[in-house]
Scaffold this active site. Sequence first.
Site, PDB file in Angstrom:
ATOM      1  N   THR A  63       0.844  -1.016  -0.165  1.00 27.39           N
ATOM      2  CA  THR A  63      -0.020  -0.112   0.011  1.00 27.39           C
ATOM      3  C   THR A  63       0.911   1.220  -0.011  1.00 27.39           C
ATOM      4  O   THR A  63       1.933   1.170  -0.385  1.00 27.39           O
ATOM      5  CB  THR A  63      -0.961  -0.059   1.158  1.00 27.39           C
ATOM      6  OG1 THR A  63      -1.949   1.020   0.868  1.00 27.39           O
ATOM      7  CG2 THR A  63      -0.309   0.060   2.634  1.00 27.39           C
ATOM      8  N   ASN A  64       0.370   2.409   0.290  1.00 30.38           N
ATOM      9  CA  ASN A  64       0.964   3.811   0.293  1.00 30.38           C
ATOM     10  C   ASN A  64       0.424   4.516   1.280  1.00 30.38           C
ATOM     11  O   ASN A  64      -0.416   4.376   2.004  1.00 30.38           O
ATOM     12  CB  ASN A  64       1.346   4.165  -1.075  1.00 30.38           C
ATOM     13  CG  ASN A  64      -0.314   4.494  -1.640  1.00 30.38           C
ATOM     14  OD1 ASN A  64      -1.031   5.268  -0.906  1.00 30.38           O
ATOM     15  ND2 ASN A  64      -0.605   3.912  -2.616  1.00 30.38           N
ATOM     16  N   HIS A  65       1.158   5.709   1.278  1.00 28.23           N
ATOM     17  CA  HIS A  65       0.811   6.580   2.600  1.00 28.23           C
ATOM     18  C   HIS A  65      -0.416   7.725   2.120  1.00 28.23           C
ATOM     19  O   HIS A  65      -0.522   8.699   3.186  1.00 28.23           O
ATOM     20  CB  HIS A  65       2.121   7.646   2.802  1.00 28.23           C
ATOM     21  CG  HIS A  65       3.293   7.070   3.434  1.00 28.23           C
ATOM     22  ND1 HIS A  65       2.885   6.213   4.755  1.00 28.23           N
ATOM     23  CD2 HIS A  65       4.604   6.919   3.191  1.00 28.23           C
ATOM     24  CE1 HIS A  65       4.142   5.793   5.059  1.00 28.23           C
ATOM     25  NE2 HIS A  65       5.157   6.083   4.155  1.00 28.23           N
ATOM     26  N   ALA A 101      -4.381   7.360  -4.704  1.00 28.44           N
ATOM     27  CA  ALA A 101      -2.994   6.761  -5.106  1.00 28.44           C
ATOM     28  C   ALA A 101      -3.062   5.316  -5.286  1.00 28.44           C
ATOM     29  O   ALA A 101      -2.978   4.268  -4.439  1.00 28.44           O
ATOM     30  CB  ALA A 101      -2.120   7.072  -3.958  1.00 28.44           C
TER      31      ALA A 101
END
Length: 214
Positions: A18-20, A85
């Site tokens: 995943t990402n921020h 995102a």
Amino acid sequence: IVTAGPTWEALDPVRGLTNHSSGRMGYALASALQDAGAAITLISGPAALHPPYGVNCIRITSAEEMAESVMANIATCDIFVGVAAVADYRPVVSAEQKIKKNSETLTLALVRNPDILAMVAALDNAPFTVGFAAETENVTSNAEKKLTAKGIDMIAANPVSGDNSAFNSDSNELTLIDKNGISHLSRCSKPLLAQKLTKEIARRYYETYPAKDS
Ligand code: C5P
């Protein structure tokens, strides 16, 4: 339609890529567009946020699920804003059981996810399409390339490195690029920035489709 948040690409039942992304920019934009009179479908990856009151929120987990949900709702959509995102890659296989630490190294095979924004922009009768570009360097030139490569109407680029990162921050700034040139929305809170961006989207939308009821 507004997409928001990160996606989660499962490696096994308990882990994933995943990402921020917090989802705050996308949720703020959904709220601002709704205040401007739009009926919003918010398609959101995992985010610890309540959807704005009155917004139809569809929660998904992975990029493939987001693509499926977008395509199921696109027929009646006038404006598509991809703020999510979306993970560029997902594991080729997601293990059914938790992966055990049996070896010193572990190699993950990944496969490209569908580019949702490009898919939407390529549709016959595509809606007015707006993308976001989270960049760690050369923000403007990388965003210009994405505008062309994805065939979209407008792109909003934000820095995601250093002190001015948009990720997990209450504030953000945007460089807007379309076929007519470049402009800048200076740093402010995400809700205020979303209001300013809504005006910019609405102006370009009615320039592109002057016959639509404004
Ligand atoms: O290519 P990149 O991920 O930097 O582009 C960002 C823009 O493209 C964002 O608007 C994002 O929502 C969208 N995107 C997408 N599907 C992907 C990757 C990005 O819709 N698989």
